[in-house]
Write an enzyme that holds these catalytic residues in place. Structure first.
Site, PDB file in Angstrom:
ATOM      1  N   GLU A   1      -3.791  -2.875 -18.875  1.00  0.00           N
ATOM      2  CA  GLU A   1      -4.181  -4.244 -19.243  1.00  0.00           C
ATOM      3  C   GLU A   1      -5.522  -4.233 -19.971  1.00  0.00           C
ATOM      4  O   GLU A   1      -6.514  -3.669 -19.487  1.00  0.00           O
ATOM      5  CB  GLU A   1      -4.268  -5.118 -17.974  1.00  0.00           C
ATOM      6  CG  GLU A   1      -4.724  -6.541 -18.289  1.00  0.00           C
ATOM      7  CD  GLU A   1      -4.453  -7.555 -17.183  1.00  0.00           C
ATOM      8  OE1 GLU A   1      -3.848  -7.199 -16.153  1.00  0.00           O
ATOM      9  OE2 GLU A   1      -4.856  -8.723 -17.372  1.00  0.00           O
TER      10      GLU A   1
ATOM     11  N   ASP B   1       3.853  -7.667  -6.725  1.00  0.00           N
ATOM     12  CA  ASP B   1       2.455  -7.234  -6.556  1.00  0.00           C
ATOM     13  C   ASP B   1       2.034  -7.202  -5.092  1.00  0.00           C
ATOM     14  O   ASP B   1       2.315  -8.147  -4.332  1.00  0.00           O
ATOM     15  CB  ASP B   1       1.523  -8.229  -7.262  1.00  0.00           C
ATOM     16  CG  ASP B   1       1.140  -7.770  -8.656  1.00  0.00           C
ATOM     17  OD1 ASP B   1       1.261  -6.567  -8.952  1.00  0.00           O
ATOM     18  OD2 ASP B   1       0.715  -8.634  -9.446  1.00  0.00           O
TER      19      ASP B   1
ATOM     20  N   GLU C   1      -3.127  -2.262  -8.016  1.00  0.00           N
ATOM     21  CA  GLU C   1      -4.169  -2.055  -9.026  1.00  0.00           C
ATOM     22  C   GLU C   1      -5.080  -0.908  -8.604  1.00  0.00           C
ATOM     23  O   GLU C   1      -5.518  -0.864  -7.452  1.00  0.00           O
ATOM     24  CB  GLU C   1      -4.992  -3.345  -9.179  1.00  0.00           C
ATOM     25  CG  GLU C   1      -4.175  -4.520  -9.685  1.00  0.00           C
ATOM     26  CD  GLU C   1      -4.993  -5.805  -9.839  1.00  0.00           C
ATOM     27  OE1 GLU C   1      -6.234  -5.767  -9.672  1.00  0.00           O
ATOM     28  OE2 GLU C   1      -4.373  -6.844 -10.109  1.00  0.00           O
TER      29      GLU C   1
ATOM     30  N   ASP D   1       0.704 -11.319  -8.860  1.00  0.00           N
ATOM     31  CA  ASP D   1      -0.194 -12.172  -8.068  1.00  0.00           C
ATOM     32  C   ASP D   1      -0.912 -13.172  -8.974  1.00  0.00           C
ATOM     33  O   ASP D   1      -1.662 -14.025  -8.498  1.00  0.00           O
ATOM     34  CB  ASP D   1      -1.177 -11.325  -7.239  1.00  0.00           C
ATOM     35  CG  ASP D   1      -2.050 -10.421  -8.076  1.00  0.00           C
ATOM     36  OD1 ASP D   1      -1.862 -10.373  -9.303  1.00  0.00           O
ATOM     37  OD2 ASP D   1      -2.945  -9.765  -7.494  1.00  0.00           O
ATOM     38  N   SER D   2      -0.633 -13.098 -10.293  1.00  0.00           N
ATOM     39  CA  SER D   2      -1.078 -14.155 -11.213  1.00  0.00           C
ATOM     40  C   SER D   2      -0.513 -15.500 -10.766  1.00  0.00           C
ATOM     41  O   SER D   2      -0.979 -16.552 -11.213  1.00  0.00           O
ATOM     42  CB  SER D   2      -0.618 -13.843 -12.641  1.00  0.00           C
ATOM     43  OG  SER D   2       0.759 -13.524 -12.659  1.00  0.00           O
TER      44      SER D   2
ATOM     45  N   LYS E   1       3.698  -3.142  -7.009  1.00  0.00           N
ATOM     46  CA  LYS E   1       2.639  -2.772  -7.958  1.00  0.00           C
ATOM     47  C   LYS E   1       1.299  -2.902  -7.263  1.00  0.00           C
ATOM     48  O   LYS E   1       1.098  -3.835  -6.478  1.00  0.00           O
ATOM     49  CB  LYS E   1       2.698  -3.665  -9.205  1.00  0.00           C
ATOM     50  CG  LYS E   1       1.543  -3.400 -10.189  1.00  0.00           C
ATOM     51  CD  LYS E   1       1.794  -3.994 -11.567  1.00  0.00           C
ATOM     52  CE  LYS E   1       1.458  -5.447 -11.706  1.00  0.00           C
ATOM     53  NZ  LYS E   1       0.064  -5.802 -11.379  1.00  0.00           N
TER      54      LYS E   1
HETATM   55  O1  KIV Z   1      -0.132 -10.499 -11.806  1.00  0.00           O
HETATM   56  C1  KIV Z   1       0.263 -10.318 -12.968  1.00  0.00           C
HETATM   57  O2  KIV Z   1       0.840 -11.193 -13.615  1.00  0.00           O
HETATM   58  C2  KIV Z   1       0.026  -9.010 -13.581  1.00  0.00           C
HETATM   59  C3  KIV Z   1       0.305  -8.865 -15.036  1.00  0.00           C
HETATM   60  C4  KIV Z   1      -0.764  -9.515 -15.816  1.00  0.00           C
HETATM   61  C5  KIV Z   1       0.505  -7.460 -15.426  1.00  0.00           C
HETATM   62  O3  KIV Z   1      -0.403  -8.114 -12.917  1.00  0.00           O
END
Ligand code: KIV
Length: 283
Positions: free
Chosen positions: A182, A83, A115, A44-45, A113
């Site tokens: 992280e 994510d 968090e 989600d970056s 994924k």
């Molecule tokens: O969203 C993302 O890019 C991430 C990485 C920084 C692990 O979760």
């Protein structure tokens, strides 16, 4: 060889470092596959590096599905992990399962994924029970930016270090197949890695993890808004891109581009016929 959660877990056992990079589009993902990456994370970056938001909080399920699909079209071998964005799973176990399912069915991801640690073990169990592999994410968790209060490195105090270790054991127990660590002190990340059976994938967590992940714009120096100190820039993409863009502008303005090599031909005969017909007013 197609990477799966089974091959990724085996890499920990074999002491074969797991490589993971973010990607958000077809062409980049294809290049990473050709280079031999193990896992592609549709992170989600993308909210920051692709969409220009200040953080990841505004990213939607539709954004994630759109980019996940594009990545999936480009790759054959890597495992695709996508994510779950902010508020797509925090609201309930039901939402977590439904949205994880959408990332698999519509986004063509192989795993998801999320968090968080102990607070999300019920979510991890439920998603895993639906046969959707889950990667957990501990330490600095960008979706909690407002509650973390600007602290990036997590686990320097005894309390937080203990919580991180407990969380890592909890997500393992809940059925996560791997966990991202992280911004965690190196010794703590290494200790966690040695004390859980699932692979740890570090970002700003040192070399003691089972694998590493980076945001690809960071690795290529393509995103200058924030450059974390743990990033190594493996190429100067900013310089390469800007020089190419500038050459394009200069050559277009000066007439050096395009040449006949970059243009299409037609037969002189047909072209001459067109001119005479145009001049005589015939159709
Ligand atoms: O969203 C993302 O890019 C991430 C990485 C920084 C692990 O979760």
């Amino acid at each position: 060889m197609k990477r799966t959660v089974v091959t990724v877990k085996q890499q920990k056992i074999d002491n074969d470092k797991i490589t993971m990079l973010t990607a958000y589009d077809y062409s980049t993902a294809k290049l990473m596959d050709e280079a031999g990456i193990d896992i592609i994370l549709v992170g989600d970056s993308l909210g920051m590096v692709m969409l220009g938001y200040d953080n990841t909080l505004s990213v939607t399920m539709d954004d994630m599905i759109h980019h996940s699909k594009a990545v999936a079209r480009g790759v054959i071998n890597p495992l695709i992990v996508t994510d779950l964005p902010f508020m797509s799973y925090q609201t309930s176990v039901y939402d977590a399962c439904v949205n994880a399912g959408r990332l698999i069915k519509e986004g063509n991801a192989n795993a998801v994924k999320l968090e968080g640690g102990k607070e999300f073990t019920t979510h991890i169990k439920a998603i895993s029970n639906a046969s959707i592999p889950v990667m957990a994410h501990l330490g600095f968790t960008p979706q909690s930016i407002n509650s973390l209060g600007g602290n990036y490195v997590q686990g320097k105090s005894l309390d937080v270090a203990k919580k991180l270790l407990d969380d890592a054991r909890a997500v393992e127990e809940a059925g996560a197949f791997a966990v991202v660590l992280e911004c965690v002190p190196m010794v703590l990340a290494e200790y966690i890695t040695k004390n859980i059976s699932i692979p740890t994938i570090g970002i700003g967590a040192g070399a003691g993890c089972d694998g590493q992940v980076l945001v690809y714009q960071d690795l290529l120096n393509l995103y200058g808004d924030i450059v974390p100190s743990f990033v190594k820039q493996f190429a100067n993409g900013t310089e390469i891109f800007k020089t190419a863009f500038k050459s394009y502008i200069d050559e277009t303005k000066s007439g050096l581009f395009p040449t006949s090599k970059h243009s299409f031909k037609m037969s002189d005969d047909i072209f001459n016929q067109l001119i005479s017909s145009d001049k005589s007013g015939n159709k």
